[in-house]
Design a protein around this motif. Structure first.
Motif, PDB file in Angstrom:
ATOM      1  N   ASP A   1       0.789  -1.394  -0.111  1.00 25.29           N
ATOM      2  CA  ASP A   1      -0.128   0.016  -0.197  1.00 25.29           C
ATOM      3  C   ASP A   1       0.927   1.213  -0.050  1.00 25.29           C
ATOM      4  N   PRO A   2       1.332   1.519  -0.988  1.00 19.70           N
ATOM      5  CA  PRO A   2       2.475   2.614  -0.921  1.00 19.70           C
ATOM      6  C   PRO A   2       1.841   4.102  -0.927  1.00 19.70           C
ATOM      7  N   LEU A   3       0.679   4.120  -1.038  1.00 20.72           N
ATOM      8  CA  LEU A   3       0.079   5.455  -0.902  1.00 20.72           C
ATOM      9  C   LEU A   3      -0.760   5.663   0.576  1.00 20.72           C
ATOM     10  N   GLY A   4      -0.808   4.566   1.144  1.00 19.82           N
ATOM     11  CA  GLY A   4      -1.464   4.567   2.356  1.00 19.82           C
ATOM     12  C   GLY A   4      -2.891   4.573   2.308  1.00 19.82           C
ATOM     13  N   LEU A   5      -3.379   4.159   1.421  1.00 19.44           N
ATOM     14  CA  LEU A   5      -5.023   4.162   1.364  1.00 19.44           C
ATOM     15  C   LEU A   5      -5.660   3.344   2.309  1.00 19.44           C
ATOM     16  N   TRP A   6      -5.297   2.197   2.665  1.00 16.25           N
ATOM     17  CA  TRP A   6      -5.937   1.360   3.654  1.00 16.25           C
ATOM     18  C   TRP A   6      -5.894   2.001   4.847  1.00 16.25           C
ATOM     19  N   GLN A   7      -4.609   2.575   5.308  1.00 17.34           N
ATOM     20  CA  GLN A   7      -4.745   3.019   6.691  1.00 17.34           C
ATOM     21  C   GLN A   7      -5.702   4.592   6.733  1.00 17.34           C
ATOM     22  N   ASP A   8      -5.475   5.267   5.635  1.00 16.39           N
ATOM     23  CA  ASP A   8      -6.485   6.568   5.555  1.00 16.39           C
ATOM     24  C   ASP A   8      -8.037   6.065   5.630  1.00 16.39           C
ATOM     25  N   TRP A   9      -8.204   5.129   4.979  1.00 12.22           N
ATOM     26  CA  TRP A   9      -9.642   4.615   4.758  1.00 12.22           C
ATOM     27  C   TRP A   9     -10.250   4.251   6.382  1.00 12.22           C
ATOM     28  N   TRP A  10      -9.422   3.605   6.975  1.00 13.01           N
ATOM     29  CA  TRP A  10      -9.814   3.298   8.437  1.00 13.01           C
ATOM     30  C   TRP A  10      -9.819   4.471   9.240  1.00 13.01           C
ATOM     31  N   LEU A  11      -9.021   5.417   9.068  1.00 14.97           N
ATOM     32  CA  LEU A  11      -9.035   6.626   9.847  1.00 14.97           C
ATOM     33  C   LEU A  11     -10.380   7.526   9.622  1.00 14.97           C
ATOM     34  N   SER A  12     -10.808   7.482   8.283  1.00 13.29           N
ATOM     35  CA  SER A  12     -11.955   8.123   8.041  1.00 13.29           C
ATOM     36  C   SER A  12     -13.070   7.377   8.527  1.00 13.29           C
ATOM     37  N   ARG A  13     -13.083   6.117   8.635  1.00  9.14           N
ATOM     38  CA  ARG A  13     -14.092   5.202   9.481  1.00  9.14           C
ATOM     39  C   ARG A  13     -14.277   5.607  10.914  1.00  9.14           C
ATOM     40  N   ALA A  14     -12.993   5.699  11.461  1.00  9.55           N
ATOM     41  CA  ALA A  14     -13.066   6.082  12.878  1.00  9.55           C
ATOM     42  C   ALA A  14     -13.483   7.464  13.103  1.00  9.55           C
ATOM     43  N   ALA A  15     -13.421   8.396  12.136  1.00 15.64           N
ATOM     44  CA  ALA A  15     -14.014   9.752  12.352  1.00 15.64           C
ATOM     45  C   ALA A  15     -15.414   9.677  12.226  1.00 15.64           C
ATOM     46  N   VAL A  16     -16.117   8.587  11.834  1.00 15.20           N
ATOM     47  CA  VAL A  16     -17.597   8.751  11.811  1.00 15.20           C
ATOM     48  C   VAL A  16     -18.074   8.908  13.370  1.00 15.20           C
ATOM     49  N   THR A  17     -17.350   8.313  14.209  1.00 13.18           N
ATOM     50  CA  THR A  17     -17.547   8.468  15.681  1.00 13.18           C
ATOM     51  C   THR A  17     -16.567   9.585  16.365  1.00 13.18           C
ATOM     52  N   ARG A  18     -17.345  10.309  17.408  1.00 17.97           N
ATOM     53  CA  ARG A  18     -16.613  11.234  18.051  1.00 17.97           C
ATOM     54  C   ARG A  18     -15.823  10.546  19.426  1.00 17.97           C
ATOM     55  N   VAL A  19     -15.991   9.388  19.612  1.00 18.61           N
ATOM     56  CA  VAL A  19     -15.760   8.657  21.011  1.00 18.61           C
ATOM     57  C   VAL A  19     -14.341   8.087  20.585  1.00 18.61           C
ATOM     58  N   HIS A  20     -13.255   8.227  21.304  1.00 17.35           N
ATOM     59  CA  HIS A  20     -11.962   7.599  21.231  1.00 17.35           C
ATOM     60  C   HIS A  20     -11.475   7.223  22.701  1.00 17.35           C
ATOM     61  N   GLU A  21     -10.513   6.202  22.525  1.00 15.10           N
ATOM     62  CA  GLU A  21     -10.071   5.541  23.751  1.00 15.10           C
ATOM     63  C   GLU A  21      -8.932   6.685  24.496  1.00 15.10           C
ATOM     64  N   ARG A  22      -9.176   6.916  25.730  1.00 16.05           N
ATOM     65  CA  ARG A  22      -8.159   7.554  26.408  1.00 16.05           C
ATOM     66  C   ARG A  22      -8.107   7.293  27.888  1.00 16.05           C
ATOM     67  N   ASP A  23      -6.774   6.802  28.257  1.00 14.94           N
ATOM     68  CA  ASP A  23      -6.370   5.994  29.550  1.00 14.94           C
ATOM     69  C   ASP A  23      -7.531   4.963  29.949  1.00 14.94           C
ATOM     70  N   GLY A  24      -7.806   4.196  28.968  1.00  9.69           N
ATOM     71  CA  GLY A  24      -8.535   3.201  29.265  1.00  9.69           C
ATOM     72  C   GLY A  24     -10.176   3.441  29.249  1.00  9.69           C
ATOM     73  N   LEU A  25     -10.462   4.826  29.083  1.00  9.11           N
ATOM     74  CA  LEU A  25     -11.913   5.201  29.248  1.00  9.11           C
ATOM     75  C   LEU A  25     -12.387   5.719  27.804  1.00  9.11           C
ATOM     76  N   ALA A  26     -13.634   5.666  27.439  1.00 10.15           N
ATOM     77  CA  ALA A  26     -13.971   6.178  26.144  1.00 10.15           C
ATOM     78  C   ALA A  26     -14.126   7.577  26.465  1.00 10.15           C
ATOM     79  N   SER A  27     -13.699   8.359  25.608  1.00 13.46           N
ATOM     80  CA  SER A  27     -13.816   9.899  25.803  1.00 13.46           C
ATOM     81  C   SER A  27     -14.253  10.517  24.328  1.00 13.46           C
ATOM     82  N   VAL A  28     -14.694  11.675  24.643  1.00 12.94           N
ATOM     83  CA  VAL A  28     -15.376  12.736  23.867  1.00 12.94           C
ATOM     84  C   VAL A  28     -14.964  14.242  24.159  1.00 12.94           C
ATOM     85  N   SER A  29     -14.734  15.089  23.238  1.00 14.49           N
ATOM     86  CA  SER A  29     -14.546  16.397  23.666  1.00 14.49           C
ATOM     87  C   SER A  29     -15.778  17.425  23.005  1.00 14.49           C
TER      88      SER A  29
END
Length: 791
Positions: free
Chosen positions: A171-199
């Motif tokens: 994957d020389p252009l990093g398409l796979w990783q960027d696709w997953w990052l865009s899927r993660a951007a669908v939710t505002r919830v992310h892991e932080r210190d073992g807790l689900a967090s949002v700002s």
């Protein structure tokens, strides 16, 4: 009294009457058995949507969204926030510690661990080259090969700067990783210190999720979940004013609705029952009428609940609150019986019942017809209420007719209250063609016309919502912070094949790209985000393969070597990720509810919209969506409000038709004098609408339903005055029955549900007005209805 003098002074029960009493006893015993089973299973419903009709256009989406609601029906989310993360984390830990001892009530759910990312990577990896975001696709189509090669070369030199989902050669252009990052951007919830967090809102929030372990509904009205969350919130704050806690979820609304309904049923049902029994005691000063009237009401209410549960499987709480006012109507039969018994001490109970039966039966018929008119429209909530009320009235009536002559023993002495009420009719004015009558009618017109002019019509489905404002605000705040799409507005896509539906979703997203760019919309939650159509996959695979080949060659020339793609980098060129494979894999678990396998002759899916918070932009979005073949915009609030408008208009016409039908019944029974029973009710209906206008209570469907019920209840008073003209005894029964009806519906006006409040206000003013007006239009005294003044 001349009419009563003709009643047989002796005469016991006939054989038929005894058999009917025994048959009713057997039915009541079966009713008791069903009641024990019903309350043990607690088949009560708190979902407002269950009350509402479903249009054919949105039936598919309703089923999908009900599946969505079922998925979160037992979930409670808690957001603990403060201006900085350290304080938020400490407060969240205190909140969790406070709920830990009650794990049997609220079970913690680890939202981060629920999604198996490694399994998702393994599932999607064969299709890596045909999964592109819109931005990636546009970039590959427009960017120069030299620019893409430079990006790839930069990535090659940065291999050690972080984790990679694939090696550079695959994957020389990093398409796979960027696709997953865009899927993660669908939710505002992310892991932080073992807790689900949002700002958001200037705070850092920790997301805590729980699953309830027992039904939120409690017949006793207990608020165990709410009480536990309040205690945990106090522990989380612990003197820190900067900490804020937001709790939301369907169970909290269900618990609140159950507690409120329990309170209202107690106030309305027991309050009106106590008022009825008090009036019976004051009128008769005997326990026997109290016990027997209470028995008829208990059997009527139990029969209403059982019949509704048998026909509809579940009984809605609003139906129970509405039905609690039944007490104020069903007691009329027993009160009329005992008032007549009191005035005829030498007559036997069976002879009194035979004497009253024609008038009671006609009164029952008009009331039941009025109640059943509520169920004419295909409106589940109205049909429940109509069946509940009609069965309750009939059962109370049959209890009076079959059992009172058998159970009533002894005599009833006259009381000061009954004598005063009987004599008050003679002092009541009557309509005459004189100046005083015309002045009174003019005064009524001055009250009615301006009041009706001020009436405001509201057909908003949210009038059926009774959740506390604080809970509604918390739900909205949680949805805004988490970016949760509202199920009230969505896009329904249909197609002959599953791939046609996916292609339709992609067309909708392309059409709404400008709306997203303007900020009218943030994005979508759709199946095609995770499973593109076959044509889209093949086109993306060809595009990615062509550009990646050019990039490898360009980088290889720059490095002075050769770079070959790994043999297992992708699936064969002709194969695509199918919807069936995706649905069969656990990776689809969180979105599977958006898809229907078969819908009629084709397939269907629902696209949820994120960030749709501006009502003004919805018409424009709706127009754009409807331009896509197979796609339609659905606004459930607007659709349901439109249905309420439709049924309000329909019921208004049915109300006029009902008035015409009642007029024909009265004319058949009383000839030209029938107008005397109908006109007071029509005037009372106009007065009740005017009261809504003066008090600024919106006129809505439930107001029209109250007018339909008023037609049945109000005409009863005129019927009794026509059946026994000039008879103070019948007037005593009317006064006692109307007083209890006023109390029942007056208490219903205290309901926190706007629809029931409007219903109660309409009935309160209407019954009060018809009670006052009916004797005003009474005929002159006469020996029987056959000799009633004609005209």
């Amino acid at each position: 009294m001349s009419e009563m003098a003709g009643v047989a002074m002796r005469g016991g029960l006939t054989r038929l009457e005894r058999w009917l009493a025994v048959g009713w006893l057997l039915l009541v015993l079966a009713l008791v058995a069903h009641q024990l089973q019903f309350w043990r299973a607690s088949r009560l419903d708190t979902d407002v949507m269950a009350l509402l009709p479903t249009s054919e256009r949105t039936a598919t989406a309703d089923r999908v969204l009900r599946r969505l609601a079922d998925g979160v029906a037992q979930e409670v989310v808690v957001l603990v926030g403060s201006p900085d993360w350290a304080r938020t984390r400490a407060a969240a830990q205190r909140f969790s510690a406070a709920t830990a001892p009650q794990a049997a009530l609220l079970q913690p759910v680890d939202k981060i661990a629920t999604f198996d990312f490694d399994a998702a990577l393994a599932f999607y990896r064969p299709w890596r080259d045909r999964l592109l975001t819109d931005a990636q696709r546009a970039g590959l189509q427009s960017a120069a090969p030299e620019a893409l090669a430079q990006q790839a070369l930069t990535r090659l030199y940065q291999l050690s700067t972080g984790p990679r989902l694939t090696d550079w050669a695959a994957d020389p252009l990093g398409l796979w990783q960027d696709w997953w990052l865009s899927r993660a951007a669908v939710t505002r919830v992310h892991e932080r210190d073992g807790l689900a967090s949002v700002s958001g809102d200037g705070r850092e929030w920790a997301l805590l999720s729980y699953r309830i372990t027992r039904p939120a509904f409690s017949v006793s009205g207990a608020t165990d979940y709410g009480d536990l969350l309040k205690a945990a919130e106090a522990a989380a704050r612990q003197g820190d004013d900067g900490v804020r806690v937001i709790a939301a979820g369907i169970p909290l609304h269900a618990e609140s609705a159950a507690a409120q309904a329990n309170f209202e049923m107690n106030v309305i049902g027991w309050g009106s029952l106590a008022a009825v029994l008090l009036l019976v005691w004051l009128a008769f000063r005997s326990l026997r009428p109290i016990v027997l009237v209470g028995l008829s009401l208990a059997i009527g209410t139990a029969a209403a609940i059982s019949a509704t549960a048998i026909v509809f499987d579940r009984v809605h709480l609003i139906t129970l609150v509405f039905g609690a006012s039944l007490v104020g109507v069903a007691e009329d039969f027993g009160i009329h019986y005992f008032v007549t018994r009191q005035s005829m001490p030498r007559a036997t109970p069976p002879s009194v019942m035979r004497f009253l039966l024609p008038g009671l039966a006609l009164a029952l018929l008009t009331s039941v017809v009025a109640y059943l008119a509520l169920g004419v429209a295909p409106f589940p909530g109205l049909r429940q209420m109509a069946l509940f009320s009609a069965v309750g009235l009939v059962s109370a009536f049959l209890t009076v007719v079959f059992w009172f002559p058998l159970l009533d023993r002894g005599t009833l002495r006259q009381t000061r209250l009954s004598n005063w009420l009987a004599g008050s009719l003679a002092r009541w004015p009557r309509v005459r063609n004189d100046r005083r009558t015309w002045l009174a009618l003019a005064a009524l017109a001055l009250f009615i016309v301006p009041g009706v002019w001020q009436v405001r019509i509201v057909d908003d489905v949210r009038q059926l919502q009774s959740s506390p404002p604080a809970l509604v605000d918390a739900q909205r705040a949680a949805g805004r912070l988490l970016g949760t799409p509202s199920p009230a507005q969505f896009v329904l896509v249909r197609g002959a094949t599953s791939d046609a539906v996916l292609a339709g979703e992609e067309a909708v997203k392309a059409k709404l790209a400008d709306a997203i760019a303007r900020g009218d919309l943030q994005g979508f939650v759709s199946v095609s985000d995770w499973v593109p159509s076959a044509a889209r996959q093949r086109a993306d695979a060809a595009l990615a393969e062509r550009q990646e080949l050019a990039v490898r060659q360009s980088v290889a020339r720059a490095l002075g070597g050769t770079i070959a793609a790994p043999a297992t980098a992708a699936a064969s060129a002709d194969s695509v990720l199918t919807l069936q494979a995706w649905l069969a894999n656990p990776v689809s678990g969180t979105l599977r509810h958006l898809w229907l396998d078969r819908e009629g002759s084709g397939y269907a899916s629902v696209m949820l919209l994120r960030g749709l918070e501006k009502p003004a932009v919805m018409p424009g979005i709706a127009r754009v969506v409807d331009e896509v073949p197979g796609a339609e915009w659905v606004d459930r609030i607007a659709d349901l409000s439109g249905l309420l408008h439709h049924y309000r208009v329909l019921m208004s016409w049915l109300l006029l038709a009902g008035a015409g039908g009642v007029a024909l019944l009265l004319a058949w029974r009383y000839g030209r004098a029938g107008w005397r029973a109908l006109v007071p009710t029509l005037l009372a209906a106009a007065i009740s609408v005017a009261v809504l206008g003066w008090l600024h209570v919106p006129l809505q469907l439930f107001s029209v339903l109250a007018l339909a019920l008023l037609l049945g209840v109000g005409v009863d008073y005129g019927i009794f005055l026509l059946e026994h003209p000039g008879d103070g005894v019948s007037w005593t029964a009317i006064v006692l029955g109307a007083a209890s009806t006023l109390l029942a519906f007056g208490l219903l006006a205290l309901s926190s549900t706007p629809a029931l409040h409007a219903f109660g206000m309409t009935m309160l003013s209407g019954v009060g007005a018809v009670w006052f007006l009916s004797p005003w239009f009474r005929p002159a005294a006469g020996p029987s209805h056959n000799n009633v003044e004609q005209g």
